[in-house]
Structures are given as structure tokens and as C-alpha cells.
Design a protein around this motif. Sequence first.
Motif, short mmCIF file in Angstrom:
data_model
loop_
_atom_site.label_atom_id
_atom_site.label_comp_id
_atom_site.label_asym_id
_atom_site.label_seq_id
_atom_site.Cartn_x
_atom_site.Cartn_y
_atom_site.Cartn_z
N LEU A 53 50.51 69.66 14.58
CA LEU A 53 50.89 69.52 15.98
C LEU A 53 52.34 69.95 16.13
CD1 LEU A 53 49.49 65.96 16.70
CD2 LEU A 53 48.46 68.14 17.34
N THR A 54 52.64 70.70 17.17
CA THR A 54 54.03 71.08 17.41
C THR A 54 54.43 70.67 18.82
OG1 THR A 54 53.44 73.31 18.15
CG2 THR A 54 53.96 73.03 15.81
N PHE A 55 55.67 70.27 18.93
CA PHE A 55 56.24 69.81 20.19
C PHE A 55 57.56 70.52 20.41
CE2 PHE A 55 53.97 66.33 18.19
CZ PHE A 55 53.20 65.80 19.22
N PRO A 56 57.92 70.78 21.66
CA PRO A 56 59.28 71.26 21.91
C PRO A 56 60.26 70.17 21.44
CG PRO A 56 57.91 71.51 23.87
CD PRO A 56 57.13 70.71 22.89
N THR A 57 61.32 70.56 20.79
CA THR A 57 62.27 69.59 20.24
C THR A 57 62.77 68.62 21.31
OG1 THR A 57 62.93 71.11 18.52
CG2 THR A 57 64.48 69.36 19.03
N ALA A 58 63.04 69.12 22.49
CA ALA A 58 63.55 68.26 23.56
C ALA A 58 62.54 67.19 23.99
CB ALA A 58 63.95 69.11 24.76
N ALA A 59 61.25 67.41 23.77
CA ALA A 59 60.23 66.44 24.17
C ALA A 59 59.92 65.44 23.07
CB ALA A 59 58.95 67.18 24.55
N PHE A 60 60.23 65.75 21.82
CA PHE A 60 59.84 64.89 20.71
C PHE A 60 60.65 63.60 20.65
CE2 PHE A 60 59.40 63.78 16.13
CZ PHE A 60 58.03 63.63 16.13
N ALA A 61 61.94 63.66 20.83
CA ALA A 61 62.77 62.45 20.77
C ALA A 61 62.38 61.44 21.86
CB ALA A 61 64.24 62.80 20.85
N PRO A 62 62.19 61.85 23.12
CA PRO A 62 61.75 60.87 24.12
C PRO A 62 60.36 60.30 23.80
CG PRO A 62 62.64 62.80 25.21
CD PRO A 62 62.56 63.12 23.74
N PHE A 63 59.49 61.10 23.22
CA PHE A 63 58.17 60.62 22.82
C PHE A 63 58.30 59.49 21.79
CE2 PHE A 63 54.82 61.01 19.55
CZ PHE A 63 53.74 60.56 20.29
N LEU A 64 59.14 59.69 20.78
CA LEU A 64 59.34 58.65 19.76
C LEU A 64 59.97 57.40 20.35
CD1 LEU A 64 60.56 60.62 16.63
CD2 LEU A 64 58.28 59.70 17.10
#
Length: 66
Positions: free
Chosen positions: A42-53
Motif C-alpha cells: 500500500l502506498t500513501f502520499p507522505t502528507a496523508a500518512f502522518a495524519p492517518f497515524l
Amino acid sequence: MDITWRKSSYSGEGDGNECVEIATTPTRTAVRDSKDPTRAVLTFPTAAFAPFLRALEPADLPPLML
């Protein structure tokens, strides 16, 4: 492009060694199953991954250091 996968330090011998691994590039964060790393990633835009976590953090724990 070569990427380096890293596994959580909580995924050691006594913890069942079952975890996800992540790899980062300047623009993407990739996630895969450490038990079967040849399967889908799975890949996520870096800017979206931190808020997801952060959204997954229990309220009674200190914030993740990303």
C-alpha cells in the motif's frame, strides 16, 4: 528506485514477529506485511500518512514521533 524497509521495534521475537513494515521516499510512504513481503504494497502520499497515524493513536498515549 531502491527503498529501505523498516519494521517496528515492537515486532521482536517475543512479540510474535508479526507487524507491518514501512518505507519512505520524499513523496510516498509504503506499507507491507512483514510476514509476506512479496504481496501487495500500500502506498500513501507522505502528507496523508502522518495524519492517518495520528488518528489511530489512543488518547491516553503520547503522540507519535514521525
